[in-house]
Scaffold this motif. Structure first.
Motif, PDB file in Angstrom:
ATOM      1  N   LYS A  22       0.842  -1.192   0.000  1.00  0.00           N
ATOM      2  CA  LYS A  22       0.000   0.000   0.000  1.00  0.00           C
ATOM      3  C   LYS A  22       0.877   1.241   0.000  1.00  0.00           C
ATOM      4  N   THR A  23       0.354   2.312  -0.574  1.00  0.00           N
ATOM      5  CA  THR A  23       1.036   3.600  -0.570  1.00  0.00           C
ATOM      6  C   THR A  23       0.167   4.602   0.169  1.00  0.00           C
ATOM      7  N   ILE A  24       0.767   5.279   1.123  1.00  0.00           N
ATOM      8  CA  ILE A  24       0.087   6.311   1.903  1.00  0.00           C
ATOM      9  C   ILE A  24       0.652   7.644   1.447  1.00  0.00           C
ATOM     10  N   VAL A  25      -0.210   8.629   1.320  1.00  0.00           N
ATOM     11  CA  VAL A  25       0.243   9.958   0.889  1.00  0.00           C
ATOM     12  C   VAL A  25      -0.035  10.952   2.001  1.00  0.00           C
ATOM     13  N   ALA A  26       0.987  11.726   2.338  1.00  0.00           N
ATOM     14  CA  ALA A  26       0.858  12.816   3.310  1.00  0.00           C
ATOM     15  C   ALA A  26       1.285  14.094   2.609  1.00  0.00           C
ATOM     16  N   THR A  27       0.776  15.219   3.067  1.00  0.00           N
ATOM     17  CA  THR A  27       1.142  16.507   2.484  1.00  0.00           C
ATOM     18  C   THR A  27       1.752  17.380   3.565  1.00  0.00           C
ATOM     19  N   ALA A  28       2.904  17.974   3.272  1.00  0.00           N
ATOM     20  CA  ALA A  28       3.547  18.877   4.229  1.00  0.00           C
ATOM     21  C   ALA A  28       2.703  20.135   4.381  1.00  0.00           C
ATOM     22  N   GLY A  29       2.464  20.522   5.629  1.00  0.00           N
ATOM     23  CA  GLY A  29       1.666  21.699   5.920  1.00  0.00           C
ATOM     24  C   GLY A  29       2.423  22.993   5.671  1.00  0.00           C
ATOM     25  N   GLU A  30       1.801  24.101   6.013  1.00  0.00           N
ATOM     26  CA  GLU A  30       2.428  25.414   5.824  1.00  0.00           C
ATOM     27  C   GLU A  30       3.735  25.546   6.589  1.00  0.00           C
ATOM     28  N   ASP A  31       3.847  24.813   7.709  1.00  0.00           N
ATOM     29  CA  ASP A  31       5.083  24.834   8.499  1.00  0.00           C
ATOM     30  C   ASP A  31       6.104  23.814   8.006  1.00  0.00           C
ATOM     31  N   GLY A  32       5.766  23.057   6.960  1.00  0.00           N
ATOM     32  CA  GLY A  32       6.673  22.069   6.384  1.00  0.00           C
ATOM     33  C   GLY A  32       6.611  20.701   7.043  1.00  0.00           C
ATOM     34  N   LYS A  33       5.814  20.540   8.096  1.00  0.00           N
ATOM     35  CA  LYS A  33       5.735  19.258   8.794  1.00  0.00           C
ATOM     36  C   LYS A  33       4.715  18.339   8.125  1.00  0.00           C
ATOM     37  N   PHE A  34       5.009  17.035   8.148  1.00  0.00           N
ATOM     38  CA  PHE A  34       4.044  16.043   7.691  1.00  0.00           C
ATOM     39  C   PHE A  34       4.050  14.869   8.663  1.00  0.00           C
ATOM     40  N   MET A  35       2.963  14.112   8.676  1.00  0.00           N
ATOM     41  CA  MET A  35       2.879  12.891   9.461  1.00  0.00           C
ATOM     42  C   MET A  35       1.890  11.945   8.802  1.00  0.00           C
ATOM     43  N   ALA A  36       2.231  10.674   8.826  1.00  0.00           N
ATOM     44  CA  ALA A  36       1.337   9.635   8.316  1.00  0.00           C
ATOM     45  C   ALA A  36       1.432   8.446   9.253  1.00  0.00           C
ATOM     46  N   LYS A  37       0.352   7.704   9.364  1.00  0.00           N
ATOM     47  CA  LYS A  37       0.362   6.484  10.170  1.00  0.00           C
ATOM     48  C   LYS A  37       0.354   5.299   9.223  1.00  0.00           C
ATOM     49  N   VAL A  38       1.333   4.414   9.406  1.00  0.00           N
ATOM     50  CA  VAL A  38       1.526   3.263   8.537  1.00  0.00           C
ATOM     51  C   VAL A  38       1.086   2.007   9.276  1.00  0.00           C
ATOM     52  N   ALA A  39       0.134   1.272   8.703  1.00  0.00           N
ATOM     53  CA  ALA A  39      -0.308   0.013   9.302  1.00  0.00           C
ATOM     54  C   ALA A  39       0.806  -1.016   9.167  1.00  0.00           C
ATOM     55  N   THR A  40       1.179  -1.632  10.282  1.00  0.00           N
ATOM     56  CA  THR A  40       2.247  -2.629  10.271  1.00  0.00           C
ATOM     57  C   THR A  40       1.639  -4.032  10.182  1.00  0.00           C
ATOM     58  N   GLY A  41       2.484  -5.002   9.906  1.00  0.00           N
ATOM     59  CA  GLY A  41       2.018  -6.367   9.680  1.00  0.00           C
ATOM     60  C   GLY A  41       1.823  -7.172  10.947  1.00  0.00           C
ATOM     61  N   LYS A  42       1.369  -8.392  10.750  1.00  0.00           N
ATOM     62  CA  LYS A  42       1.152  -9.326  11.851  1.00  0.00           C
ATOM     63  C   LYS A  42       2.449 -10.037  12.193  1.00  0.00           C
ATOM     64  N   ALA A  43       2.459 -10.683  13.340  1.00  0.00           N
ATOM     65  CA  ALA A  43       3.630 -11.437  13.782  1.00  0.00           C
ATOM     66  C   ALA A  43       3.844 -12.653  12.896  1.00  0.00           C
ATOM     67  N   GLY A  44       5.069 -13.121  12.883  1.00  0.00           N
ATOM     68  CA  GLY A  44       5.394 -14.333  12.140  1.00  0.00           C
ATOM     69  C   GLY A  44       5.906 -14.011  10.749  1.00  0.00           C
ATOM     70  N   GLY A  45       6.472 -14.996  10.130  1.00  0.00           N
ATOM     71  CA  GLY A  45       6.994 -14.813   8.787  1.00  0.00           C
ATOM     72  C   GLY A  45       8.320 -14.076   8.776  1.00  0.00           C
ATOM     73  N   ARG A  46       8.773 -13.810   7.602  1.00  0.00           N
ATOM     74  CA  ARG A  46      10.044 -13.125   7.399  1.00  0.00           C
ATOM     75  C   ARG A  46       9.889 -11.630   7.678  1.00  0.00           C
ATOM     76  N   PRO A  47      10.864 -10.996   8.327  1.00  0.00           N
ATOM     77  CA  PRO A  47      10.772  -9.556   8.561  1.00  0.00           C
ATOM     78  C   PRO A  47      10.719  -8.777   7.248  1.00  0.00           C
TER      79      PRO A  47
END
Length: 93
Positions: A54-79
Motif C-alpha cells: 500500500k502507498t500512503i500519501v501525506a502533504t507537508a503543511g504550511e510549516d513544512g511538517k508532515f505525518m502519516a500512520k503506517v499500518a504494520t504487519g502481523k507477527a510471524g513470517g520473514r521480517p
C-alpha cells in the motif's frame, strides 16, 4: 518489522526525517506506526511499504511538517525491510 529507508524518485525537493526514524528501525507489529518529518510546504510525500503493498500519501503543511500512520504487519513470517519515500530523502534532523 524492521525498516530500511530508500529513495524512490529523485526530484529537487527532499524530505528530512527525525533521527529516531532510520535504517533498521523496528516498528511495533499490528499497529499504526507514525512516520513524520519535514519537507517544503505543500509537498506530497508518498510512503510505500513492502509488507502490504500500500502507498500512503501525506502533504507537508504550511510549516513544512508532515505525518502519516503506517499500518504494520502481523507477527510471524520473514521480517519486512522496505519503506520507500518520495521525493528523495534529504537528510536527518
Amino acid at each position: 518489522i524492521t525498516l530500511l529507508l530508500a529513495t524512490a524518485i529523485t526530484t529537487q525537493q527532499s524530505i528530512l526525517l527525525p533521527s529516531v526514524i532510520s535504517s533498521k528501525m523496528v516498528l511495533q507489529r499490528n499497529s499504526k506506526a507514525p512516520l513524520w518529518g519535514w519537507a517544503m510546504p505543500g509537498t506530497r510525500i508518498s510512503i510505500a511499504t513492502s509488507w502490504n503493498d500500500k502507498t500512503i500519501v501525506a502533504t507537508a503543511g504550511e510549516d513544512g511538517k508532515f505525518m502519516a500512520k503506517v499500518a504494520t504487519g502481523k507477527a510471524g513470517g520473514r521480517p519486512s525491510q522496505i519503506i520507500r519515500l518520495s521525493p528523495k530523502l534529504g537528510g536527518v534532523k
